[in-house]
Structure formats: structure tokens, C-alpha cells
Design an enzyme around this catalytic site. Structure first.
Site, PDB file in Angstrom:
ATOM      1  N   GLU A 249     -17.693  18.494   2.547  1.00  0.00           N
ATOM      2  CA  GLU A 249     -16.813  19.137   1.560  1.00  0.00           C
ATOM      3  C   GLU A 249     -17.366  18.938   0.150  1.00  0.00           C
ATOM      4  O   GLU A 249     -17.377  19.862  -0.671  1.00  0.00           O
ATOM      5  CB  GLU A 249     -15.393  18.560   1.673  1.00  0.00           C
ATOM      6  CG  GLU A 249     -14.718  18.981   2.975  1.00  0.00           C
ATOM      7  CD  GLU A 249     -13.303  18.435   3.146  1.00  0.00           C
ATOM      8  OE1 GLU A 249     -12.981  17.407   2.535  1.00  0.00           O
ATOM      9  OE2 GLU A 249     -12.529  19.048   3.904  1.00  0.00           O
TER      10      GLU A 249
ATOM     11  N   ASP B  71      -5.165   3.787   7.953  1.00  0.00           N
ATOM     12  CA  ASP B  71      -6.581   3.401   7.924  1.00  0.00           C
ATOM     13  C   ASP B  71      -6.802   1.894   8.049  1.00  0.00           C
ATOM     14  O   ASP B  71      -7.923   1.457   8.294  1.00  0.00           O
ATOM     15  CB  ASP B  71      -7.223   3.848   6.599  1.00  0.00           C
ATOM     16  CG  ASP B  71      -7.590   5.325   6.588  1.00  0.00           C
ATOM     17  OD1 ASP B  71      -7.240   6.035   7.549  1.00  0.00           O
ATOM     18  OD2 ASP B  71      -8.226   5.771   5.611  1.00  0.00           O
TER      19      ASP B  71
ATOM     20  N   VAL C 197      -1.638  -7.312  -3.917  1.00  0.00           N
ATOM     21  CA  VAL C 197      -1.393  -8.413  -2.993  1.00  0.00           C
ATOM     22  C   VAL C 197      -2.743  -9.045  -2.680  1.00  0.00           C
ATOM     23  O   VAL C 197      -3.662  -8.362  -2.221  1.00  0.00           O
ATOM     24  CB  VAL C 197      -0.703  -7.888  -1.711  1.00  0.00           C
ATOM     25  CG1 VAL C 197      -0.682  -8.962  -0.631  1.00  0.00           C
ATOM     26  CG2 VAL C 197       0.710  -7.420  -2.039  1.00  0.00           C
TER      27      VAL C 197
ATOM     28  N   GLY D  55       0.820  -1.211   0.000  1.00  0.00           N
ATOM     29  CA  GLY D  55       0.000   0.000   0.000  1.00  0.00           C
ATOM     30  C   GLY D  55       0.851   1.257   0.000  1.00  0.00           C
ATOM     31  O   GLY D  55       1.689   1.449   0.885  1.00  0.00           O
TER      32      GLY D  55
ATOM     33  N   GLY E 127      -0.193   4.460   0.247  1.00  0.00           N
ATOM     34  CA  GLY E 127      -0.927   5.631   0.726  1.00  0.00           C
ATOM     35  C   GLY E 127      -0.004   6.455   1.615  1.00  0.00           C
ATOM     36  O   GLY E 127       1.227   6.323   1.560  1.00  0.00           O
ATOM     37  N   PHE E 128      -0.597   7.302   2.452  1.00  0.00           N
ATOM     38  CA  PHE E 128       0.218   8.136   3.336  1.00  0.00           C
ATOM     39  C   PHE E 128       1.127   7.281   4.217  1.00  0.00           C
ATOM     40  O   PHE E 128       2.286   7.615   4.437  1.00  0.00           O
ATOM     41  CB  PHE E 128      -0.681   8.979   4.235  1.00  0.00           C
ATOM     42  CG  PHE E 128      -1.359  10.101   3.512  1.00  0.00           C
ATOM     43  CD1 PHE E 128      -0.645  11.181   3.049  1.00  0.00           C
ATOM     44  CD2 PHE E 128      -2.728  10.076   3.296  1.00  0.00           C
ATOM     45  CE1 PHE E 128      -1.269  12.221   2.376  1.00  0.00           C
ATOM     46  CE2 PHE E 128      -3.370  11.109   2.638  1.00  0.00           C
ATOM     47  CZ  PHE E 128      -2.636  12.184   2.172  1.00  0.00           C
TER      48      PHE E 128
HETATM   49  C1  FAD Z   1     -12.586  11.845   0.280  1.00  0.00           C
HETATM   50  C2  FAD Z   1     -11.588  11.829   1.416  1.00  0.00           C
HETATM   51  C3  FAD Z   1     -11.113  13.034   1.934  1.00  0.00           C
HETATM   52  C4  FAD Z   1     -10.199  13.030   2.977  1.00  0.00           C
HETATM   53  N1  FAD Z   1      -9.748  14.236   3.460  1.00  0.00           N
HETATM   54  C5  FAD Z   1      -8.817  14.239   4.429  1.00  0.00           C
HETATM   55  C6  FAD Z   1      -8.287  15.470   4.903  1.00  0.00           C
HETATM   56  O1  FAD Z   1      -8.674  16.546   4.448  1.00  0.00           O
HETATM   57  N2  FAD Z   1      -7.320  15.437   5.861  1.00  0.00           N
HETATM   58  C7  FAD Z   1      -6.865  14.234   6.377  1.00  0.00           C
HETATM   59  O2  FAD Z   1      -5.978  14.234   7.232  1.00  0.00           O
HETATM   60  N3  FAD Z   1      -7.364  13.057   5.971  1.00  0.00           N
HETATM   61  C8  FAD Z   1      -8.328  13.026   5.011  1.00  0.00           C
HETATM   62  N4  FAD Z   1      -8.836  11.840   4.580  1.00  0.00           N
HETATM   63  C9  FAD Z   1      -8.359  10.591   5.198  1.00  0.00           C
HETATM   64  C10 FAD Z   1      -7.013  10.200   4.638  1.00  0.00           C
HETATM   65  O3  FAD Z   1      -6.979  10.380   3.247  1.00  0.00           O
HETATM   66  C11 FAD Z   1      -6.746   8.733   5.009  1.00  0.00           C
HETATM   67  O4  FAD Z   1      -6.787   8.647   6.415  1.00  0.00           O
HETATM   68  C12 FAD Z   1      -5.395   8.297   4.496  1.00  0.00           C
HETATM   69  O5  FAD Z   1      -5.373   8.320   3.085  1.00  0.00           O
HETATM   70  C13 FAD Z   1      -5.070   6.898   4.979  1.00  0.00           C
HETATM   71  O6  FAD Z   1      -3.803   6.576   4.489  1.00  0.00           O
HETATM   72  P1  FAD Z   1      -3.375   5.054   4.349  1.00  0.00           P
HETATM   73  O7  FAD Z   1      -1.960   5.074   3.917  1.00  0.00           O
HETATM   74  O8  FAD Z   1      -3.733   4.318   5.578  1.00  0.00           O
HETATM   75  O9  FAD Z   1      -4.320   4.460   3.198  1.00  0.00           O
HETATM   76  P2  FAD Z   1      -4.607   4.971   1.731  1.00  0.00           P
HETATM   77  O10 FAD Z   1      -4.193   6.366   1.548  1.00  0.00           O
HETATM   78  O11 FAD Z   1      -6.010   4.599   1.455  1.00  0.00           O
HETATM   79  O12 FAD Z   1      -3.652   4.071   0.837  1.00  0.00           O
HETATM   80  C14 FAD Z   1      -3.818   2.688   0.707  1.00  0.00           C
HETATM   81  C15 FAD Z   1      -3.068   2.207  -0.518  1.00  0.00           C
HETATM   82  O13 FAD Z   1      -3.063   0.793  -0.503  1.00  0.00           O
HETATM   83  C16 FAD Z   1      -3.227   0.306  -1.827  1.00  0.00           C
HETATM   84  N5  FAD Z   1      -3.783  -1.049  -1.719  1.00  0.00           N
HETATM   85  C17 FAD Z   1      -4.943  -1.412  -1.131  1.00  0.00           C
HETATM   86  N6  FAD Z   1      -5.103  -2.749  -1.183  1.00  0.00           N
HETATM   87  C18 FAD Z   1      -4.003  -3.238  -1.807  1.00  0.00           C
HETATM   88  C19 FAD Z   1      -3.597  -4.556  -2.157  1.00  0.00           C
HETATM   89  N7  FAD Z   1      -4.331  -5.619  -1.839  1.00  0.00           N
HETATM   90  N8  FAD Z   1      -2.427  -4.706  -2.826  1.00  0.00           N
HETATM   91  C20 FAD Z   1      -1.658  -3.617  -3.125  1.00  0.00           C
HETATM   92  N9  FAD Z   1      -2.005  -2.357  -2.802  1.00  0.00           N
HETATM   93  C21 FAD Z   1      -3.167  -2.162  -2.150  1.00  0.00           C
HETATM   94  C22 FAD Z   1      -4.153   1.317  -2.476  1.00  0.00           C
HETATM   95  O14 FAD Z   1      -3.988   1.310  -3.886  1.00  0.00           O
HETATM   96  C23 FAD Z   1      -3.701   2.632  -1.834  1.00  0.00           C
HETATM   97  O15 FAD Z   1      -2.747   3.295  -2.631  1.00  0.00           O
HETATM   98  C24 FAD Z   1      -9.752  11.803   3.535  1.00  0.00           C
HETATM   99  C25 FAD Z   1     -10.230  10.599   3.009  1.00  0.00           C
HETATM  100  C26 FAD Z   1     -11.135  10.608   1.954  1.00  0.00           C
HETATM  101  C27 FAD Z   1     -11.635   9.294   1.413  1.00  0.00           C
END
Ligand code: FAD
Length: 441
Positions: free
Chosen positions: A181, A311, A90, A21, A23-24
Site C-alpha cells: 500500500e 495484536d 503502563v 491500550g 487501539g481497536f
Molecule cells: C500500517 C498499517 C496498516 C494496517 N492496515 C490494516 C487494514 O487495512 N485492515 C486491517 O484490518 N488491519 C490493518 N492493520 C492492522 C491493524 O491496524 C491492527 O491489527 C490493529 O490496530 C490492532 O489493534 P490493537 O487494538 O490490538 O492494537 P493497536 O491498534 O496497535 O493499539 C494499541 C494501543 O496501545 C497503546 N499502548 C501500547 N503500549 C502501551 C502502554 N505500555 N501503556 C499504555 N498504552 C499503551 C498504544 O498507544 C495504542 O493506542 C494495519 C496495521 C498497520 C501498522
């Protein structure tokens, strides 16, 4: 909490870290480990890019192009030979070995496995919602909403269709930050932008309805913020239907719990989220929202070589209460996990995660935002809240490789030129129009 596989006592001397993943959380972890000679990192993401979720609703409402919030992973790690970014899904994992299995076959073994797979929309078994409502969780989702929204305006301007006076009714489900938003941005698009593009459409043709089971908008915020946000939404013409559940969604209407039927061709679902599918398939202990429970040091109980972050995890605050699903929580867990991985390599103790709380904030529209800053929740609204929002998001964007200068130029444009959108952004048939040079060049 001492001695992880691949640590100093490992004869290979190199710790293989597999991060799932980008993400952030995953990106922050990989960045902190980049350049660490004792770690070899493989970062898997099914999309192959980092998407900046806080700006998804701007893509959905044609304020930004998809390419503006999509950050290429290979470019991000080009200067770090110890990090390999791979586009692959994955499909399963074995926390005991640990190892992951990829969709295109093949198993990859690791010394340390880091799960940062994020979340997915939760439709709470609402009949028809999964089939007919459009969620807003990924860039693909945002592009679908944008295409439908712009298509509705184009069709309505072309003449009365079968939907008649409901042709431009948009229902947004969920009055948390995503729903608020989005509803505010759709209302501003209808009020400030579309009259320039389609001068023959009556100004009041669009109707935006925000529905939530709760009795307030932005529940996690203070009463003052609830009142401010509700007032700002109403000023933009958003109808609030609070304290009532959505009972059913079809291709043509939404039925509310009190029997109200709203005819609509676009339902945007910001009604909640749960852990990503891989968390459900992992066999790891899941708590609230299907998220993986973790120990204070961010490892999974019973599996000291497996971390779950952002998340995907129920991350405990220092008092044990779960932290919210926020970009800053995810980003900080990523950095912290990397520090603990390095501590493990050095044979040191891993440290319990401590969150630096920057507060919570939401943008309701141009010049209208709410922010509660820091752990003591200092309340701001209006321009000051917008400035706070900019600061926090600039920090998150910088992590993805954006320059402050470019971010501020975009923010100035957004703030000072309300009706200003390029024709390409407003064309429903345009798939992508890169606009922003985040490098600041
Ligand atoms: C519409 C929206 C607006 C938001 N606004 C804000 C904000 O203004 N401020 C703030 O702080 N937070 C905000 N958030 C929350 C924030 O974006 C999330 O908390 C953050 O993105 C979580 O990061 P993460 O790395 O846990 O997961 P994610 O950013 O969701 O990244 C997960 C990654 O895992 C990858 N992935 C998933 N499953 C698999 C797999 N099986 N194999 C390979 N890759 C995989 C995905 O492609 C993705 O790139 C918002 C969320 C949304 C949905």
C-alpha cells in the site's frame, strides 16, 4: 471459567476493569462496557488518542492529515461516566493481583485487567534498520515518513544536491499489505501529484523500490492476487526486488543480500511486527512474535482475570490456528472480552471466541485493490475490491466515531480526483491540517 473477582459474589458489587491500550481492541472493549452499571472502566493509553492504523500510509503519503485519523478518547466516552480515559503509559503489570504500574508512578488495582497494547515494528536484527529505516506503525511514524518524503521532493526541486540522481529514490521494505500500500501510494504521489507542485522536476525523477525476502507480493493472498498486485505496482513504476533480503541499512543506502547497493535517503520499513514492549515485560507466556498466548475465551492461561486481545495476543481460531493481526480481529476480540466480562459479573460461563471472518484486503492504489471476502475467500480485484475495502473500513471507522457520510465523501474525493491535494498537505513544514469532519456535519 466461572466467578471472576468483582463478580456478583463480590460485596462491592462493582467490577473494576482496567484496559491498557486504546487501539481497536481496547476501544471496542470499553465501548461494549460503557453504560454497564456493574462495571467501572479505566482505559489507559500512552498517546491519549485512538489512531486509525489502516489509514496510516495515507498520512505518510500526504493523502490525509494526521488529525484525520486521530480520535480523541475523552470525546469518545464523554457520555459514559463509567468509563474514564486516561493518558498514561503502563510500565509494568502484576497479573496475579491484578494491577498496573504507571510511568508517572502509582499503581492501579483492578478486578479484571485487559491488555490491548498492540505491536511494534520488528527489524529482525537487520544491521542499521532500527537506526535508519522509518517504520510505519504509529501516527508519529507516519508524520516522520511524510516530512522526509515531502522534504526530498522539495530539496530535489530546489536543485541538484549531493544525492544527485538518487535524491528521489525511496526503498520500501516488506511486500505485505503495509509495504504494498505504501509503495503504491508513494508512486502515485510522485506520478500524479508532485508534477503539479514542482513542474520543473523531471516526471521520471522518482524511483520506488519494493524489497522482500519472499518471492511474491502480498503473501497471504492467492496467486491471482499476487499477479494482479505485482502488475499494478509495475504499472505505477514500482520496481520489485523480490526473493532477496535486506542485509544492511545506512543513512545513504540499502544493501541487499545479492550485493546490490541502492542509494537512498528514505527507507520505509514495513518488514514485520512483534508484540508491544509491555508484552515482553509482563512475564506472561509469550508465543509467536512475542505475542501473549491466550485461551479460547481470551484470558491468559493461569490468570482468569487477565485478558489479552488483538495484536498483543496469539488469538486462536476455532481450529486452534492463530488469527492474523487485523483491525477486525482486534475489534472483535475487544467486544468478545467485554461480553465475557459481563458473563463473569453475572456468574455465567465465559464463551470461547468465534471470529466472524470478513476476509483480507489491500489497496495498491487508486482503482486498484485486492480483496478475498469472507471465510471462503471469494476473490475480487479492481473497483469491486475497492468497494469491499470501503465497507470493511467504514465499519472500523464507525467504531471510532466517524459517520458513513463523511467517510464516503472522503472516498469519493480519493477515487475521483487523483492529483488533488491541498497545498497544506503537501507542505513538509506543516505539522497538522485537520480536513475531514468525520461527524458528517
Ligand atoms: C500500517 C498499517 C496498516 C494496517 N492496515 C490494516 C487494514 O487495512 N485492515 C486491517 O484490518 N488491519 C490493518 N492493520 C492492522 C491493524 O491496524 C491492527 O491489527 C490493529 O490496530 C490492532 O489493534 P490493537 O487494538 O490490538 O492494537 P493497536 O491498534 O496497535 O493499539 C494499541 C494501543 O496501545 C497503546 N499502548 C501500547 N503500549 C502501551 C502502554 N505500555 N501503556 C499504555 N498504552 C499503551 C498504544 O498507544 C495504542 O493506542 C494495519 C496495521 C498497520 C501498522
Amino acid at each position: 471459567m466461572r466467578g471472576t473477582p468483582g463478580s456478583a459474589d463480590d460485596p462491592r458489587g462493582i467490577t473494576r476493569v482496567v484496559i491498557v491500550g486504546a487501539g481497536f481492541a481496547g476501544v471496542a472493549c470499553a465501548k461494549r462496557l460503557a453504560g454497564e452499571p456493574r462495571a467501572r472502566v479505566t482505559l489507559f493509553d500512552s498517546r491519549g488518542y485512538h489512531q486509525f492504523q489502516p489509514l496510516l500510509y495515507q498520512v505518510a503519503t500526504a493523502e490525509l492529515a494526521p488529525a484525520d485519523i486521530r480520535f480523541d478518547l475523552s470525546g469518545m466516552f464523554a457520555r459514559h461516566p463509567n468509563v474514564e480515559a486516561r493518558t498514561a503509559e503502563v510500565v509494568s503489570l502484576d497479573p496475579a493481583t491484578p494491577s498496573v504500574t504507571l510511568a508517572d508512578a502509582g499503581t492501579v488495582e483492578a478486578d479484571i485487567l485487559v491488555l490491548g497494547v498492540g505491536a511494534q515494528p520488528n527489524f529482525f536484527h537487520t544491521p542499521g534498520a532500527e537506526e535508519f529505516a522509518l517504520p510505519l506503525y504509529s501516527l508519529d511514524d507516519a508524520e516522520r515518513v511524510r516530512a522526509r518524503l515531502l522534504g526530498l521532493f522539495r530539496d530535489a526541486a530546489a536543485g541538484p544536491g549531493p544525492a544527485g540522481e538518487d535524491a528521489l529514490t525511496v526503498v520500501v521494505v516488506g511486500a505485505g499489505p503495509t509495504g504494498v500500500e505504501t509503495a503504491g501510494a508513494v508512486a502515485e504521489l510522485a506520478r500524479d501529484v508532485m508534477p503539479h507542485r514542482y513542474p520543473d522536476l523531471p516526471a521520471a525523477a522518482a524511483r520506488v523500490v519494493l524489497v522482500d525476502l519472499e518471492h511474491t507480493v502480498l503473501p497471504p493472498f492467492s496467486d491471482r492476487a499476487h499477479a494482479y498486485a505485482a502488475e499494478q505496482l509495475r504499472r505505477r513504476g514500482v520496481e520489485l526486488r523480490l526473493g532477496v533480503p535486506v542485509k544492511e541499512v545506512t543513512g545513504e543506502r540499502v544493501v541487499l543480500g545479492d550485493g546490490t547497493v541502492i542509494r537512498t535517503r528514505l527507507v520505509i520499513w514495513g518488514g514485520g511486527e512483534m508484540a508491544a514492549p509491555l508484552a515482553f515485560r509482563s512475564g506472561l507466556p509469550q508465543g509467536r512474535g512475542g505475542r501473549i498466548d491466550v485461551r479460547p475465551d481470551l484470558t491468559v492461561p493461569g490468570y482468569p482475570a487477565v485478558y489479552a486481545l488483538g495484536d498483543t495476543a496469539n488469538v486462536p481460531d476455532t481450529d486452534g490456528s492463530p488469527l492474523p493481526q487485523l483491525g477486525s480481529v482486534a475489534q472483535q476480540t475487544g467486544e468478545w472480552a467485554a461480553r465475557n466480562i459481563i458473563a463473569g459479573i453475572e456468574g455465567d460461563d465465559r464463551q470461547p471466541f468465534r471470529y466472524k471472518d470478513k476476509g483480507i484486503m489491500a489497496m495498491i492504489g487508486r482503482k486498484a485493490a485486492v480483496a478475498e471476502i469472507g471465510p471462503h475467500r471469494h476473490e475480487l480485484d479492481g473497483r469491486f475490491a475497492f468497494a469491499a475495502w470501503l465497507g470493511v473500513h467504514a465499519h472500523l471507522l464507525a467504531d471510532a466515531g466517524a459517520e458513513m457520510k463523511a467517510f464516503l465523501a472522503w472516498a469519493e474525493d480519493f477515487y475521483l480526483r487523483p492529483g488533488h491535494r491541498s497545498a497544506a498537505l503537501l507542505d513538509p513544514s506543516t505539522i497538522d491540517t485537520p480536513r475531514i469532519d468525520w461527524s458528517g456535519g
